[in-house]
Design an enzyme around this catalytic site. Structure first.
Site, PDB file in Angstrom:
ATOM      1  N   GLY A   1     -13.819  -3.516   0.397  1.00  0.00           N
ATOM      2  CA  GLY A   1     -15.187  -3.008   0.547  1.00  0.00           C
ATOM      3  C   GLY A   1     -15.489  -1.891  -0.435  1.00  0.00           C
ATOM      4  O   GLY A   1     -16.583  -1.820  -1.007  1.00  0.00           O
TER       5      GLY A   1
ATOM      6  N   GLY B   1      -9.338  -7.552  -2.502  1.00  0.00           N
ATOM      7  CA  GLY B   1      -9.507  -8.570  -1.461  1.00  0.00           C
ATOM      8  C   GLY B   1      -8.763  -9.866  -1.734  1.00  0.00           C
ATOM      9  O   GLY B   1      -7.602  -9.871  -2.143  1.00  0.00           O
TER      10      GLY B   1
ATOM     11  N   ARG C   1       0.829  -1.220   0.000  1.00  0.00           N
ATOM     12  CA  ARG C   1       0.000   0.000   0.000  1.00  0.00           C
ATOM     13  C   ARG C   1       0.857   1.261   0.000  1.00  0.00           C
ATOM     14  O   ARG C   1       0.438   2.285  -0.545  1.00  0.00           O
ATOM     15  CB  ARG C   1      -0.928  -0.006   1.215  1.00  0.00           C
ATOM     16  CG  ARG C   1      -2.048  -0.988   1.026  1.00  0.00           C
ATOM     17  CD  ARG C   1      -3.034  -0.961   2.151  1.00  0.00           C
ATOM     18  NE  ARG C   1      -4.203  -1.734   1.773  1.00  0.00           N
ATOM     19  CZ  ARG C   1      -5.046  -2.286   2.630  1.00  0.00           C
ATOM     20  NH1 ARG C   1      -4.852  -2.179   3.934  1.00  0.00           N
ATOM     21  NH2 ARG C   1      -6.080  -2.967   2.199  1.00  0.00           N
TER      22      ARG C   1
ATOM     23  N   LYS D   1     -20.123 -15.221   0.848  1.00  0.00           N
ATOM     24  CA  LYS D   1     -21.560 -14.973   0.986  1.00  0.00           C
ATOM     25  C   LYS D   1     -22.225 -14.368  -0.234  1.00  0.00           C
ATOM     26  O   LYS D   1     -21.712 -13.411  -0.817  1.00  0.00           O
ATOM     27  CB  LYS D   1     -21.780 -14.000   2.151  1.00  0.00           C
ATOM     28  CG  LYS D   1     -21.502 -14.585   3.503  1.00  0.00           C
ATOM     29  CD  LYS D   1     -21.841 -13.536   4.514  1.00  0.00           C
ATOM     30  CE  LYS D   1     -21.639 -13.992   5.923  1.00  0.00           C
ATOM     31  NZ  LYS D   1     -21.699 -12.821   6.812  1.00  0.00           N
TER      32      LYS D   1
END
Ligand code: AMP
Length: 410
Positions: free
Chosen positions: A390, A367, A40, A206
């Site tokens: 996210g 992710g 990062r 999910k």
């Protein structure tokens, strides 16, 4: 609406408050915090170099971890200043505050092209509350605001939205950094009218996390491929047996609706026809997987859990992926953290890279898919890997990101 970028700004002698994503993994070693992965920090170097070249006084702000409004020593950004200095090959000053007189003092000492990193903004509860007074303090020493922290842009916090609003109200400019610009280009513009065949691969835990993305992309995709535990809720919706697999029974109707929408729109919708299954058990009183095998059947046996896609599915998915001109991938095909169940994810990764080598645009939505590609040493063989988890999902859902909305329109 396209946003202003640092490339279009005159930064000579300007104090530029720059929000970056330096939420890097750290661990204590011999009493000091050591950065385990500097990806990062490296990702911000192009923006920083561009601003330095333009003669900016760069004031960096960022968060690290979840100190919940308290000063927690292990979550100090001080080690990041040291690491950044090594990577950018120039001194990086550090201020152990992010607002107040000490910051004003440190900023006033900056010469054109200098860099100052401020302490963790989340040491103040007002950051996450997007408090107006705190936003004003953060922006107190800024002529211009730049946001290069795509990974935090879905949060409406003082450092992502509030400070930009203050600078705008003062008549100042707020621009995207080069990393942010690339994220908006690939996750936004490129997917606006993707070259066909457009193949979307979604996996992970999910359905509920990704159903909005599925719904939106059903409008554009030629094929949707579903892997991971998500696939088992779709199996349930098709009346198949899922054994002990991770499922969301309350999302079966949502899965059903997506399958119907795909049929109406003539979108090919693929779920695995075979799986790797494992027996959930206890070893030393802890949850573990015992026996595992390939289950060459759409139905999963009662006592087993689906943990990866099977070889036939991987091959069928691979054929479709290799024929794509545009690929979007988010989420692993199985529990890839366990090497016994990682093959499906790696096979998809290889197919994505092969398609890219043949001219397809491949966009990896952040992710765990990024982690899987990096683990396989394939990270540099895709077109673009998002730095947001996210934030990527929210953007792909079509939501406005407060950290982007707050920037000046072109
Ligand atoms: P997500 O954050 O939604 O992309 O989910 C990633 C997680 O999904 C990873 O930690 C995987 O281990 C997990 N996952 C993928 N496939 C399965 C599966 N078949 N059963 C349980 N967890 C899974």
């Amino acid at each position: 609406m396209a946003k202003l970028t640092v490339n279009e700004l005159d930064l000579q002698g300007k104090r530029v408050l720059t929000r970056v994503d330096y939420n890097v993994p750290m661990a204590e070693s011999d009493g000091v915090m050591v950065i385990n992965d500097d990806t990062r920090i490296r990702a911000t170097l192009p923006t920083l170099r561009a601003m330095i070249e333009k003669g900016a006084k760069v004031v960096l702000c960022a968060h690290l971890g979840r100190p919940k409004g308290e000063r927690v020593d292990s979550m100090s950004l001080r080690p990041v200043a040291q690491k950044l200095s090594e990577l950018i090959n120039q001194p990086v000053a550090f201020c152990d505050q992010c607002v107040g007189d000490k910051v004003t003092d440190a900023v006033s000492q900056l010469k054109d092209g200098n860099i100052l990193l401020l302490e963790n903004v989340r040491y103040h509860a007002e950051e996450e509350a997007n408090d107006t007074a705190f936003s004003e303090k953060l922006a107190a020493n800024a002529d211009i605001y730049v946001n290069d922290a795509f990974g935090a842009a879905h949060r409406s916090h003082a450092s992502t939205a509030g400070a930009a609003r203050v600078v705008t109200e003062r008549g100042g400019q707020c621009a995207a950094g080069l990393l942010m610009e690339r994220e908006l280009k690939f996750l936004g513009e490129e997917l606006e009218s993707p070259k066909s065949p457009f193949v979307v691969i979604l996996g992970g835990a999910k359905v509920s996390d990704k159903i909005k993305v599925i719904d939106r992309l059903l409008e554009k995709a030629d094929t949707i491929i579903i892997g991971g535990a998500m696939a088992y809720t779709f199996k349930l919706a098709k009346g198949l047996q899922v054994g002990k697999s991770l499922v969301e029974p309350d999302k079966v109707d949502v899965a059903q609706a997506a399958l119907e929408k795909a049929k109406e729109r003539n979108v090919q919708f693929l779920i695995p026809t075979d799986n790797v299954v494992a027996e959930p058990t206890q070893i030393d009183g802890k949850f573990a997987f015992g026996d595992y095998r390939i289950n060459d059947n759409e139905n999963i046996p009662d006592d087993m859990e689906g943990v990866d896609i099977g070889p036939k599915s991987a091959e069928a998915f691979g054929v479709v992926i290799k024929g794509a001109k545009t690929i979007l991938w988010n989420g692993p095909m199985g529990i890839f953290e366990d090497s016994r169940f990682a093959e499906g994810t790696y096979n998809v990764a290889k197919a994505v890279c092969e398609a890219t080598a043949n001219g397809a645009i491949s966009i990896i939505g952040g992710g765990d898919s990024v982690k899987a590609l990096n683990n396989a040493g394939l990270g540099d063989q895709t077109t673009f890997m998002s730095t947001g988890g996210g934030a990527s999902l929210e953007f792909l859902e079509g939501n406005e990101l407060p950290g982007v909305t707050a920037l000046t329109d072109k």
